[in-house]
Design an enzyme around this catalytic site. Structure first.
Site, PDB file in Angstrom:
ATOM      1  N   CYS A  21       7.999   3.005  -2.069  1.00  6.42           N
ATOM      2  CA  CYS A  21       7.231   1.751  -2.026  1.00  6.42           C
ATOM      3  C   CYS A  21       6.068   1.738  -1.021  1.00  6.42           C
ATOM      4  CB  CYS A  21       8.149   0.564  -1.688  1.00  6.42           C
ATOM      5  SG  CYS A  21       9.786   0.665  -2.443  1.00  6.42           S
ATOM      6  N   CYS A  37       2.065   2.215  -1.643  1.00  4.34           N
ATOM      7  CA  CYS A  37       1.248   1.134  -2.219  1.00  4.34           C
ATOM      8  C   CYS A  37       1.301  -0.151  -1.392  1.00  4.34           C
ATOM      9  CB  CYS A  37       1.716   0.806  -3.634  1.00  4.34           C
ATOM     10  SG  CYS A  37       1.261   2.103  -4.772  1.00  4.34           S
ATOM     11  N   HIS A  38       2.474  -0.477  -0.848  1.00  2.00           N
ATOM     12  CA  HIS A  38       2.621  -1.786  -0.186  1.00  2.00           C
ATOM     13  C   HIS A  38       2.408  -1.722   1.321  1.00  2.00           C
ATOM     14  CE1 HIS A  38       4.092  -3.662  -3.889  1.00  2.00           C
ATOM     15  NE2 HIS A  38       4.756  -2.541  -4.090  1.00  2.00           N
ATOM     16  N   MET A  56       2.423  -3.265 -11.022  1.00  2.69           N
ATOM     17  CA  MET A  56       3.684  -2.807 -10.428  1.00  2.69           C
ATOM     18  C   MET A  56       4.451  -2.022 -11.489  1.00  2.69           C
ATOM     19  SD  MET A  56       6.160  -2.874  -8.105  1.00  2.69           S
ATOM     20  CE  MET A  56       7.961  -2.759  -8.113  1.00  2.69           C
ATOM     21  N   HIS A  59      -9.703   4.507  -1.341  1.00  2.06           N
ATOM     22  CA  HIS A  59      -8.688   5.500  -1.716  1.00  2.06           C
ATOM     23  C   HIS A  59      -9.312   6.895  -1.802  1.00  2.06           C
ATOM     24  CE1 HIS A  59      -4.645   6.397  -3.117  1.00  2.06           C
ATOM     25  NE2 HIS A  59      -5.165   7.117  -4.096  1.00  2.06           N
ATOM     26  N   HIS A  88      -9.832   5.465 -10.222  1.00  2.00           N
ATOM     27  CA  HIS A  88      -9.106   6.555  -9.539  1.00  2.00           C
ATOM     28  C   HIS A  88      -9.824   7.858  -9.869  1.00  2.00           C
ATOM     29  CE1 HIS A  88      -5.985   9.364  -8.338  1.00  2.00           C
ATOM     30  NE2 HIS A  88      -5.405   8.377  -7.668  1.00  2.00           N
TER      31      HIS A  88
HETATM   32 FE1  DHE Z   1      -2.638  11.197  -4.198  1.00  5.83          FE
HETATM   33  C1  DHE Z   1      -5.663  12.704  -3.467  1.00  5.83           C
HETATM   34  C2  DHE Z   1      -3.176   8.938  -1.703  1.00  5.83           C
HETATM   35  C3  DHE Z   1       0.158   9.465  -5.182  1.00  5.83           C
HETATM   36  C4  DHE Z   1      -1.825  13.735  -6.319  1.00  5.83           C
HETATM   37  N1  DHE Z   1      -4.172  10.861  -2.869  1.00  5.83           N
HETATM   38  C5  DHE Z   1      -5.323  11.601  -2.728  1.00  5.83           C
HETATM   39  C6  DHE Z   1      -6.106  11.045  -1.670  1.00  5.83           C
HETATM   40  C7  DHE Z   1      -5.397   9.991  -1.163  1.00  5.83           C
HETATM   41  C8  DHE Z   1      -4.176   9.877  -1.913  1.00  5.83           C
HETATM   42  C9  DHE Z   1      -5.811   9.084  -0.010  1.00  5.83           C
HETATM   43  C10 DHE Z   1      -7.481  11.559  -1.208  1.00  5.83           C
HETATM   44  C11 DHE Z   1      -7.306  12.687  -0.211  1.00  5.83           C
HETATM   45  C12 DHE Z   1      -8.646  13.291   0.239  1.00  5.83           C
HETATM   46  O1  DHE Z   1      -9.492  13.579  -0.623  1.00  5.83           O
HETATM   47  O2  DHE Z   1      -8.847  13.477   1.450  1.00  5.83           O
HETATM   48  N2  DHE Z   1      -1.704   9.446  -3.606  1.00  5.83           N
HETATM   49  C13 DHE Z   1      -2.088   8.700  -2.551  1.00  5.83           C
HETATM   50  C14 DHE Z   1      -1.194   7.561  -2.393  1.00  5.83           C
HETATM   51  O3  DHE Z   1      -1.210   6.714  -1.454  1.00  5.83           O
HETATM   52  C15 DHE Z   1      -0.318   7.527  -3.589  1.00  5.83           C
HETATM   53  C16 DHE Z   1      -0.812   6.429  -4.544  1.00  5.83           C
HETATM   54  C17 DHE Z   1       1.134   7.164  -3.296  1.00  5.83           C
HETATM   55  C18 DHE Z   1       1.820   8.042  -2.288  1.00  5.83           C
HETATM   56  O4  DHE Z   1       2.808   7.620  -1.724  1.00  5.83           O
HETATM   57  O5  DHE Z   1       1.388   9.167  -2.027  1.00  5.83           O
HETATM   58  C19 DHE Z   1      -0.590   8.916  -4.178  1.00  5.83           C
HETATM   59  N3  DHE Z   1      -1.107  11.535  -5.553  1.00  5.83           N
HETATM   60  C20 DHE Z   1      -0.054  10.713  -5.771  1.00  5.83           C
HETATM   61  C21 DHE Z   1       0.864  11.296  -6.731  1.00  5.83           C
HETATM   62  O6  DHE Z   1       1.971  10.806  -7.109  1.00  5.83           O
HETATM   63  C22 DHE Z   1       0.234  12.557  -7.240  1.00  5.83           C
HETATM   64  C23 DHE Z   1      -0.224  12.317  -8.678  1.00  5.83           C
HETATM   65  C24 DHE Z   1       1.150  13.764  -7.279  1.00  5.83           C
HETATM   66  C25 DHE Z   1       1.557  14.319  -5.956  1.00  5.83           C
HETATM   67  O7  DHE Z   1       1.342  15.505  -5.717  1.00  5.83           O
HETATM   68  O8  DHE Z   1       2.096  13.568  -5.156  1.00  5.83           O
HETATM   69  C26 DHE Z   1      -0.968  12.661  -6.311  1.00  5.83           C
HETATM   70  N4  DHE Z   1      -3.576  12.895  -4.802  1.00  5.83           N
HETATM   71  C27 DHE Z   1      -3.039  13.829  -5.650  1.00  5.83           C
HETATM   72  C28 DHE Z   1      -3.964  14.943  -5.765  1.00  5.83           C
HETATM   73  C29 DHE Z   1      -5.082  14.649  -4.965  1.00  5.83           C
HETATM   74  C30 DHE Z   1      -4.802  13.365  -4.362  1.00  5.83           C
HETATM   75  C31 DHE Z   1      -3.764  16.181  -6.646  1.00  5.83           C
HETATM   76  C32 DHE Z   1      -6.334  15.507  -4.737  1.00  5.83           C
HETATM   77  C33 DHE Z   1      -7.289  15.396  -5.883  1.00  5.83           C
HETATM   78  C34 DHE Z   1      -8.451  16.372  -5.756  1.00  5.83           C
HETATM   79  O9  DHE Z   1      -8.847  16.929  -6.791  1.00  5.83           O
HETATM   80  O10 DHE Z   1      -8.964  16.563  -4.644  1.00  5.83           O
END
Ligand code: DHE
Length: 558
Positions: free
Chosen positions: A46, A49-50, A100, A336, A378
């Site tokens: 949770c 997001c929250h 949600m 984000h 996104h």
């Molecule tokens: Fe991410 C990038 C935050 C869930 C895969 N993700 C990012 C970035 C942030 C972020 C702030 C940018 C980083 C940067 O560029 O410096 N992501 C979050 C969350 O807060 C969120 C919604 C929930 C959490 O608790 O993490 C979240 N993200 C996910 C996933 O569930 C994903 C799909 C699978 C995983 O690996 O956890 C996921 N996020 C990614 C990926 C990137 C990413 C692959 C980088 C993308 C790129 O091409 O640079």
């Protein structure tokens, strides 16, 4: 059925580090064991997001003033209907139209009831994390003097991929030429991203638990040479890419505590910790402004640091770390992810809960535009290409809408002057499906790829759509990656996620993110023919998600 990206949160060290004080008021009571269990679930599912303090960001505010009620129909002072146990249980189980996600197939009925009670209690405040604690966590595994002075392996490092194995707390270094796994490296929990040093020698990998690992690609078998715990909960890292600062500094952002850490690039020795607490763009104090994306400029010694809850974009000048100068740019909440435009002068970042993209002019140090888009943009890093009618555009997908948005970006080239009138406008919305997380193209490609791993429909979540950029009216092909993988069908969705190009722009790699106990895979496509070239299904390939091609990440090619 809605899916659960937004609920995938870290098993964070915060859970362990949390205090146990509860203000009980009239909230439902929990035993000590129940509190511990609920705390862990909250951080796993949770908090992303929250927020840890439940002030709300991408997800709604979950403080007791509106989660708690003992009588049906009770209202807050502002007149909003309070939630209470029964309503909370419904929302957690089945989700809402507001975005949600449903948890009825992840959490048991008892866990849903427990979480509904837990969030009616006052949130715990996790501990802070000082410079001293950061320093105490620092480990140099191989000192610089004992590291190779030249590349000791024969790998084509440019085409190496650093692949997140989400649920094992590892990254796999996969040779893009041979598709062999060259090394599997133990890292922090549920690694979020890998980024490259300017030279392309070092890979920086940040775990959700705040553990930053530095991998030296020059070693015979690439391995971790230094580690630092930068906080309890983290998502971002980058390096110094301005001329003269090659491999000199790194910066990592923390969700909790809300701060960023600047360190030496080749040892991770911490140099400075900077808090991000302060005022939102609306003028309210926020105690938990988390560090979202960070990117390194190549035109100035600066990092662009995006602060989620305040909507402030910081340009952090690293030319004098002792006398740190920061430009604070107002944009919109809640920042984000984002990426550069083709000229690498403008950084475009999603203010996802405001349904906006903020564009920063890093040359002038000013906001260039705030662009309204469809629901919950996104972009990942976005994608740049020449639109047949509107010239240079940057693309973002949407979690909450069935389109890919194309925004016209400025260009100094004479032949692009005719596109100026479109700059910073949404020039086209390409029809896609909701639940998109990442889009990708390559300067040498004619194709544009978009995934949809968060779509409620299993088939769509397991597929990607590909457009030919000469005609963006509809995809040329929708590819079911799960079927192409040849893996046996599973009850759990094998989400097709994060298209990433090879260094030469000829292949596209897609992760199939299956259940924790199911065989996952990476499916490699020929970008010209859209045919499968290779399915990487090593048994160690558990829950692959992000893939970072060394050359493309090093040079921000997308
Ligand atoms: Fe991410 C990038 C935050 C869930 C895969 N993700 C990012 C970035 C942030 C972020 C702030 C940018 C980083 C940067 O560029 O410096 N992501 C979050 C969350 O807060 C969120 C919604 C929930 C959490 O608790 O993490 C979240 N993200 C996910 C996933 O569930 C994903 C799909 C699978 C995983 O690996 O956890 C996921 N996020 C990614 C990926 C990137 C990413 C692959 C980088 C993308 C790129 O091409 O640079």
């Amino acid at each position: 059925m809605k899916r659960k990206l937004l609920g995938m949160f870290a098993v964070s060290a915060i859970a362990g580090a949390m205090g146990s004080a509860f203000a009980q008021d009239a909230a439902p009571t929990l035993t000590a064991a129940e509190k511990e269990a609920a705390k862990k679930i909250y951080f796993e599912r949770c908090a992303g997001c929250h927020g840890v303090l439940r002030k709300g960001a991408t997800g709604k505010n979950l403080e007791p003033h509106w989660t708690k009620t003992d009588k049906a129909g009770a209202k807050t002072e502002g007149g909003t209907l309070k939630l209470g146990q029964a309503r909370l249980e419904k929302i957690i189980a089945y989700g809402t139209d507001g975005g949600m996600v449903n948890f009825d197939d992840i959490l048991t009925k008892e866990e849903i009831a427990l979480m509904s009670k837990y969030i009616q209690n006052t949130p715990d405040v996790p501990p802070e994390y000082s410079f001293k604690e950061t320093m105490d966590s620092w480990k140099v595994i191989i000192p610089v003097k004992d590291r190779p002075t030249k590349q000791m392996n024969k790998f084509n490092l440019k085409n190496m991929f650093s692949v997140t194995l989400r649920d094992t707390g590892e990254v796999a270094l996969i040779d893009g030429d041979t598709k062999d796994i060259r090394s599997i490296v133990k890292t922090g929990y549920a690694v979020h991203i890998s980024r490259l040093s300017k030279s392309g020698r070092y890979v920086y990998v940040i775990g959700r638990d705040g553990r930053l690992s530095l991998i030296d690609l020059w070693m015979e078998k690439p391995a971790v040479v230094a580690e630092l715990k930068i906080g309890f909960d983290a998502r971002s890292v980058d390096t110094s890419k301005f001329k003269g600062y090659d491999d000199k500094y790194a910066i990592a952002g923390s969700y909790w505590p809300p701060q960023y850490v600047i360190m030496d690039g080749d040892t991770l020795k911490p140099l400075k910790v900077v808090s991000t607490r302060g005022m939102t763009v609306d003028g309210e104090y926020h105690p938990e402004p988390r560090v979202a994306s960070i990117v390194s400029s190549e035109i100035k010694p600066e990092w662009v640091v995006n602060i989620k809850e305040t909507g402030q974009i910081l340009l952090v000048d690293y030319s004098d770390i002792k006398n740190l100068k920061t430009t604070t740019i107002e944009s919109a909440k809640f920042l984000h992810d984002g990426g550069w435009d083709a000229s690498k002068r403008y950084f475009l970042v999603a203010a996802n809960a405001s349904n906006k993209i903020a564009a920063v002019d890093t040359k002038l140090g000013k906001l260039a535009a705030l662009i309204d888009t469809a629901k919950i943009p996104h972009p990942g890093r976005g994608a740049n290409f020449m639109h047949p009618k509107f010239g240079p555009v940057w693309a973002t997908g949407h979690l909450g809408a069935d389109v890919v948005t194309l925004i016209s970006t400025p260009s100094d080239k004479k032949e692009h002057a005719k596109y100026k009138e479109y700059n910073w406008k949404v020039v086209q919305e390409m029809k896609h499906v909701p639940g998109n997380l990442f889009v990708k193209t390559h300067p040498k490609s004619k194709h544009f790829w978009a995934d949809a791993p968060q779509n409620p429909d299993k088939d769509l979540a397991e597929s990607v759509a590909v457009w030919n950029m000469s005609d963006l009216s509809k995809p040329v092909k929708v590819i079911n990656v799960a079927k192409d993988s040849g893996l046996p069908p599973t009850k759990a969705t094998k989400r097709a996620v994060h298209p990433e190009y090879s260094a030469d722009g000829k292949e596209v790699w897609i992760s199939l993110w299956g259940g924790k106990t199911d065989q996952s895979a990476i499916v490699v496509y020929d970008d010209a023919t859209l045919a499968v070239k290779k399915v990487i299904t090593d048994p160690k390939m558990i829950t692959p998600t992000g893939k970072f091609n060394v050359y493309n990440t090093q040079h921000d090619i997308y």
